[in-house]
Design a protein around this motif. Structure first.
Motif: not given
Length: 494
Positions: A313-323, A366-372, A429-434
């Motif tokens: 919903e509006q305000g929803g998020h998922y902080h960066a993590h590895h699956d 709502g973008e999917t971010a890949f920090p590194v 793969d540590e770079y898969a952080l998202h």
């Protein structure tokens, strides 16, 4: 009479004279030495002995081959023949080892921006673009049709969605007792740089992983003040100060003060949709397309997790993590734990591939971010510096190296593990952080399809055998690659 006439007369008389010569009797024919090569009887005898010798040699070879085959059967009925010897092992490999030659197909990214043609269904070709090389990440626009997106969302609503994360989990004191770790041992584990002091980012990382609470440096300073933990006020915890805190001190404080949804690692609702036999045809079609996209054996896709549908919903998020987490000798994969020979204290979800589907276009955020993504190096400590937390998708999503905007029907997929160089799953793969950036306007619907594969090949093979419950002779078809999905017409470069 001339000489010519005499010669002519001689020629004329020759036939008549030869016709009048008596025939030689049969016994008068010249004979050869019986020991010579020209003797027919001798030749026949030699050839007979030669053929008998050849037949004996062939029979001996069949006898040796039959006996060796019987020994192979006793060791393992499906062991490979001698012309398939593995250089790593001097003995014929057992069945799971032999299956290793059917390596996992790994799609090449070539370079960022490279486009491949992908045939996922009849009479339709999709384009797949490489978004990054670290992690190996691809984008496929139009992977799902509008109808498929609509049906998935409706099925999820019909089943009902649940909160993705509880507010504050209790029972941390019991967990600490099970681990049997002293305060000094816990301090040493948290002290990543081993400087004898716990910095803010070291505490934050531990709290997020264990408690699921997303604390900012400001939140942590507030907790320090409330617990009177940082007596000198320098923002660091010494070993003496840490010893004064109980294992569940943070949880007790948060329970008393209360936790907002924005402080959770993820703020969303989700459900799971079964894709096997008897499931809705749209769900089965999606699974088939995923199988063709990844070019993995269908059995691996069939035995992986169901389709997860998530609504933000509006305000929803998922902080960066590895699956998926790293797998150590003392760690087991959640999906293959039944096939593990020994019990392990830790489990992780071994998700080799993530396929993420956008079920709608989001109005804002709502973008999917890949920090590194595509960083030269990866350093966990550098993710939180100078109060800038790259893992925080509510505040610092714009600082990520790569962001994918949600677009209805688009799919992105990436590998969470590297290759081991032998065709199987390697290190994480540590770079898969998202992470999922905060939705600023509207609602965001996504679906996740994870392909679960255990980096321990033997354990994955036992799991396949245990779950499928098929005769051993048929197992080779389960873990070998589907030739149809390997054909060159599925993935072509543009």
């Amino acid at each position: 009479m001339s000489d010519n006439q005499e010669a002519s007369d001689a020629e004329d008389t020759t036939p008549s004279e030869s016709a009048t010569l008596p025939l030689r009797p049969h016994s008068d024919r010249p004979t050869c030495n019986k020991t010579g090569v020209c003797s027919r009887s001798y030749f026949v005898v030699v050839m007979v002995f030669f053929h008998v010798y050849i037949i004996n040699v062939i029979a001996l070879l069949f006898y040796v081959h039959y006996n060796s085959g019987q020994e192979d059967t006793n060791q393992g009925r499906d062991a490979p023949s001698s012309n398939q010897q593995q250089p790593e092992s001097p003995r014929p490999p057992s069945k799971p080892e032999f299956l290793r030659v059917s390596s996992l197909t790994r799609i090449e990214g070539i370079r960022v921006g490279h486009v491949q043609k992908v045939s996922l269904m009849q009479n339709k070709v999709h384009e797949m673009r490489t978004l990054s090389m670290k992690p190996l990440l691809f984008e496929i626009p139009g992977f799902l049709s509008d109808d498929e997106c609509r049906v998935v969302m409706q099925l999820a609503q019909l089943k009902g969605l649940m909160e993705s994360q509880l507010m504050v989990q209790e029972g941390q004191e019991e967990l600490a007792k099970e681990l049997n770790l002293s305060p000094d041992e816990i301090f040493n584990l948290l002290d990543i740089n081993q400087d004898g002091q716990l910095q803010l980012h070291e505490i934050l990382t531990h709290s997020r992983v264990r408690d699921g609470i997303w604390l900012t440096p400001e939140n942590l300073r507030e907790i320090y003040t409330g617990l009177k933990a940082d007596k000198d006020g320098d923002g660091l915890l010494s070993l003496e100060e840490f010893r004064l805190l109980s294992n569940d001190a943070f949880q007790r404080f948060l329970l008393q003060r209360g936790v907002k949804k924005s402080q959770l690692v993820r703020n969303s609702r989700h459900t799971w949709l079964y894709q096997g036999k008897g499931a809705h045809q749209v769900l089965q079609d999606i699974k088939t397309k995923v199988t063709r996209l990844t070019r993995l054996p269908p059995s691996l896709v069939d035995l992986s997790e169901p389709l997860q549908v998530v609504r933000y919903e509006q305000g929803g998020h998922y902080h960066a993590h590895h699956d998926s987490g790293p797998v150590y000798p003392e760690t087991a994969c959640t999906h293959t734990r039944l096939a593990a020979n020994t019990s392990t204290p830790f489990e992780t979800s071994c998700r080799y591939i993530t396929v993420l589907f956008y079920l709608n276009s989001v109005e804002g955020g709502g973008e999917t971010a890949f920090p590194v993504a595509d960083n030269r190096t990866y350093d966990e400590v550098s993710l939180i510096q100078n109060d800038v937390d790259l893992l925080d998708t509510r505040r610092n999503c714009d600082k990520s190296n790569l962001r994918v905007k949600p677009s209805k029907g688009t799919a992105v997929f990436w590998y969470n593990y590297l290759s081991d160089g032998k065709g199987w799953v390697g290190e994480q793969d540590e770079y898969a952080l998202h992470g999922g950036c905060m939705v600023t306007q509207g609602t965001k619907w996504v679906a996740n399809k994870w392909i679960n594969i255990d980096p321990d090949y033997q354990r994955q093979a036992r799991y396949q055998q245990l779950v499928s419950q098929q005769p051993e002779d048929d197992d080779d078809e389960d873990l070998t690659l589907n030739q149809d999905t390997q054909s060159s017409d599925i993935h072509q470069d543009l």
